[in-house]
Design an enzyme around this catalytic site. Sequence first.
Site, mmCIF file in Angstrom:
data_model
loop_
_atom_site.group_PDB
_atom_site.id
_atom_site.type_symbol
_atom_site.label_atom_id
_atom_site.label_comp_id
_atom_site.label_asym_id
_atom_site.label_seq_id
_atom_site.Cartn_x
_atom_site.Cartn_y
_atom_site.Cartn_z
ATOM 1 N N SER A 1 37.893 29.802 29.233
ATOM 2 C CA SER A 1 38.145 30.288 29.966
ATOM 3 C C SER A 1 38.759 31.267 30.652
ATOM 4 O O SER A 1 38.993 32.507 30.382
ATOM 5 C CB SER A 1 37.673 30.508 31.841
ATOM 6 O OG SER A 1 37.569 31.862 32.702
ATOM 7 N N THR B 1 27.215 36.886 46.489
ATOM 8 C CA THR B 1 27.960 35.624 45.164
ATOM 9 C C THR B 1 28.248 35.263 44.426
ATOM 10 O O THR B 1 28.721 34.690 43.623
ATOM 11 C CB THR B 1 29.558 35.095 46.400
ATOM 12 O OG1 THR B 1 28.727 33.976 47.008
ATOM 13 C CG2 THR B 1 30.260 35.883 47.876
ATOM 14 N N THR C 1 39.007 31.243 41.058
ATOM 15 C CA THR C 1 39.522 31.789 42.705
ATOM 16 C C THR C 1 38.633 32.948 43.335
ATOM 17 O O THR C 1 38.394 33.415 43.993
ATOM 18 C CB THR C 1 40.970 32.335 41.901
ATOM 19 O OG1 THR C 1 41.532 31.712 40.726
ATOM 20 C CG2 THR C 1 41.556 32.583 43.268
ATOM 21 N N THR C 2 38.283 34.116 42.505
ATOM 22 C CA THR C 2 37.818 35.003 42.369
ATOM 23 C C THR C 2 36.690 34.842 43.162
ATOM 24 O O THR C 2 35.949 35.741 44.114
ATOM 25 C CB THR C 2 37.395 36.331 41.237
ATOM 26 O OG1 THR C 2 38.482 35.713 40.275
ATOM 27 C CG2 THR C 2 36.689 37.851 41.365
ATOM 28 N N LYS D 1 44.510 35.449 47.727
ATOM 29 C CA LYS D 1 44.661 34.340 46.374
ATOM 30 C C LYS D 1 46.142 33.840 46.051
ATOM 31 O O LYS D 1 47.680 35.060 46.238
ATOM 32 C CB LYS D 1 44.158 35.881 45.337
ATOM 33 C CG LYS D 1 44.751 35.306 43.746
ATOM 34 C CD LYS D 1 44.104 36.241 43.355
ATOM 35 C CE LYS D 1 44.148 35.783 41.711
ATOM 36 N NZ LYS D 1 43.218 36.828 40.224
ATOM 37 N N THR D 2 46.293 33.185 45.657
ATOM 38 C CA THR D 2 47.585 32.537 45.165
ATOM 39 C C THR D 2 47.577 31.278 43.599
ATOM 40 O O THR D 2 46.531 30.934 44.015
ATOM 41 C CB THR D 2 48.210 32.343 45.560
ATOM 42 O OG1 THR D 2 50.208 31.448 45.201
ATOM 43 C CG2 THR D 2 48.291 31.377 46.477
ATOM 44 N N HIS D 3 47.860 32.158 42.632
ATOM 45 C CA HIS D 3 48.395 30.988 41.501
ATOM 46 C C HIS D 3 49.490 29.851 41.913
ATOM 47 O O HIS D 3 49.314 29.181 41.524
ATOM 48 C CB HIS D 3 48.483 31.252 39.701
ATOM 49 C CG HIS D 3 46.977 31.886 39.918
ATOM 50 N ND1 HIS D 3 45.118 31.839 39.796
ATOM 51 C CD2 HIS D 3 46.691 32.902 38.899
ATOM 52 C CE1 HIS D 3 44.536 32.284 39.433
ATOM 53 N NE2 HIS D 3 44.678 33.254 39.634
ATOM 54 N N TYR E 1 34.294 23.624 41.540
ATOM 55 C CA TYR E 1 34.091 24.493 40.774
ATOM 56 C C TYR E 1 32.687 23.993 40.440
ATOM 57 O O TYR E 1 31.979 24.674 40.445
ATOM 58 C CB TYR E 1 34.638 25.357 39.415
ATOM 59 C CG TYR E 1 33.794 26.234 38.528
ATOM 60 C CD1 TYR E 1 34.150 27.844 39.379
ATOM 61 C CD2 TYR E 1 33.012 26.230 37.732
ATOM 62 C CE1 TYR E 1 33.169 28.760 38.600
ATOM 63 C CE2 TYR E 1 32.739 27.246 37.108
ATOM 64 C CZ TYR E 1 32.761 28.338 37.803
ATOM 65 O OH TYR E 1 31.945 30.120 36.754
HETATM 66 S S1 PPS Z 1 41.419 34.510 37.786
HETATM 67 O O1 PPS Z 1 41.508 35.391 36.384
HETATM 68 O O2 PPS Z 1 42.296 33.072 37.533
HETATM 69 O O3 PPS Z 1 41.295 34.522 38.747
HETATM 70 O O4 PPS Z 1 39.926 34.346 37.202
HETATM 71 P P1 PPS Z 1 39.257 33.097 38.787
HETATM 72 O O5 PPS Z 1 38.647 33.854 39.617
HETATM 73 O O6 PPS Z 1 39.657 31.740 39.138
HETATM 74 O O7 PPS Z 1 38.349 32.050 37.628
HETATM 75 C C1 PPS Z 1 37.003 33.178 36.572
HETATM 76 C C2 PPS Z 1 36.300 32.439 36.691
HETATM 77 O O8 PPS Z 1 35.011 31.947 37.317
HETATM 78 C C3 PPS Z 1 33.650 32.715 36.888
HETATM 79 N N1 PPS Z 1 33.222 32.995 37.925
HETATM 80 C C4 PPS Z 1 32.148 32.992 38.476
HETATM 81 N N2 PPS Z 1 31.756 31.506 38.533
HETATM 82 C C5 PPS Z 1 30.034 31.721 39.159
HETATM 83 N N3 PPS Z 1 29.890 32.092 39.957
HETATM 84 C C6 PPS Z 1 30.717 33.232 40.537
HETATM 85 N N4 PPS Z 1 29.540 33.828 41.704
HETATM 86 C C7 PPS Z 1 31.735 33.252 39.853
HETATM 87 N N5 PPS Z 1 32.265 35.062 40.317
HETATM 88 C C8 PPS Z 1 33.148 34.494 38.182
HETATM 89 C C9 PPS Z 1 33.893 34.222 35.576
HETATM 90 O O9 PPS Z 1 33.335 34.083 34.980
HETATM 91 C C10 PPS Z 1 35.326 32.781 35.267
HETATM 92 O O10 PPS Z 1 34.853 31.935 34.767
HETATM 93 P P2 PPS Z 1 34.180 31.668 32.601
HETATM 94 O O11 PPS Z 1 33.793 30.676 32.155
HETATM 95 O O12 PPS Z 1 35.176 32.323 31.962
HETATM 96 O O13 PPS Z 1 32.892 33.076 33.527
#
Ligand code: PPS
Length: 340
Positions: free
Chosen positions: A176, A265, A73-74, A145-147, A231
């Site tokens: 994660s 990003t 998401t982020t 953002k929405t889940h 992803y």
């Molecule tokens: S949340 O809490 O639901 O909003 O989390 P979300 O953002 O959906 O997911 C978090 C995971 O995305 C990884 N992340 C990234 N991966 C690759 N590139 C970038 N730029 C990036 N930014 C965030 C983050 O590290 C979480 O995964 P894990 O496996 O825990 O590292």
Amino acid sequence: MERTFPYKIEPLEEELMKEIEQKFLAYSCQGLVRVEGSGYVFPSTYAKYASTYYNYQFKPDDVLVMTHPRCGTTWTQEIVWTMRNGGQLDSSTELGVRSPFFEFDSLERYELKPMREWMEKHEDPIKEGFYLNLMNSVSSPRTIKTHLPFSLLNPTLLDTSKVIYVARNPKDTCVSYYHQQRLVKVSDFQGSFPEFLDYFCRDLITLGPFWQHIAEGWEKKDHPSVLFLFYEDMKEDIIRELRRINKFLGTGLTDKQLQDVAEHTKFSNMKARPTTNPTKACVEIGRFREGEQDFVRKGITGDWSNYFTPALEEKFQCWMEKWKDMSQNIPFKYNFETVA
Ligand code: PPS
């Protein structure tokens, strides 16, 4: 026209709740509810908002980044916000302010936040919602953002707005989510990974069941107002995926601008920026638990192999089998070698 929320929302069974509260310390304050039919689990506050969310009228230029938690998401929010703002690389405004979290009021623990003042000034502070207010004050075009899955949002959503749905393989999502649930005080999970996986496979973690969520997104993947991303594909070739987003949104960025977005990003940059990785600030104000891994944590595909024992693998496979009608057609990648 106000629609009646079409599903029953029931509290989780008392015995089950007692068990969950032992590990998820936050839920002893508020309890959990389940949406009948789909089985989605939420903190009980959700029941107060369900109808408001279901009836929420999105604007024609709203773009929703929709995910099951921890699927990217982020990362996608930062990409989409940047692309929709002409490739403007913002490092100074918190992502959550630029790109609001639609249903956060239903997950929030109000006693953790310094929002008493706001609550005192509003007639029905819970129903009205701090984060709903924040969202309504963000200027258009909004990247939201929405889940929440499609079934819990306005049935006309895709007639008005676009949705970018991001999915991630369930093993990495589970790992994660485990770390995130230990980190965030809205859940305050105090258990081991095997214990977390057990709850995940019993579909008792908030905002799941995972497969139900993913299946709802997958079902809409060919709708002209939906872009379905993985992803793992973003990790594999971000420029390819940015081109898809560029086309879908009609943002018209040049290849040079897309390169800049990719750089801005990329994982190491987002982890280093407090506006996208708020871990330190959130620990300081008591929203996150100290000593846990960062919110923007590791950013790789295949980290699950550091956590899954043969016994856990077996349990996971049983769960996959249970959901096979939904899961078997969705081509997730699990072992892609990536460097963050
Ligand atoms: S949340 O809490 O639901 O909003 O989390 P979300 O953002 O959906 O997911 C978090 C995971 O995305 C990884 N992340 C990234 N991966 C690759 N590139 C970038 N730029 C990036 N930014 C965030 C983050 O590290 C979480 O995964 P894990 O496996 O825990 O590292």
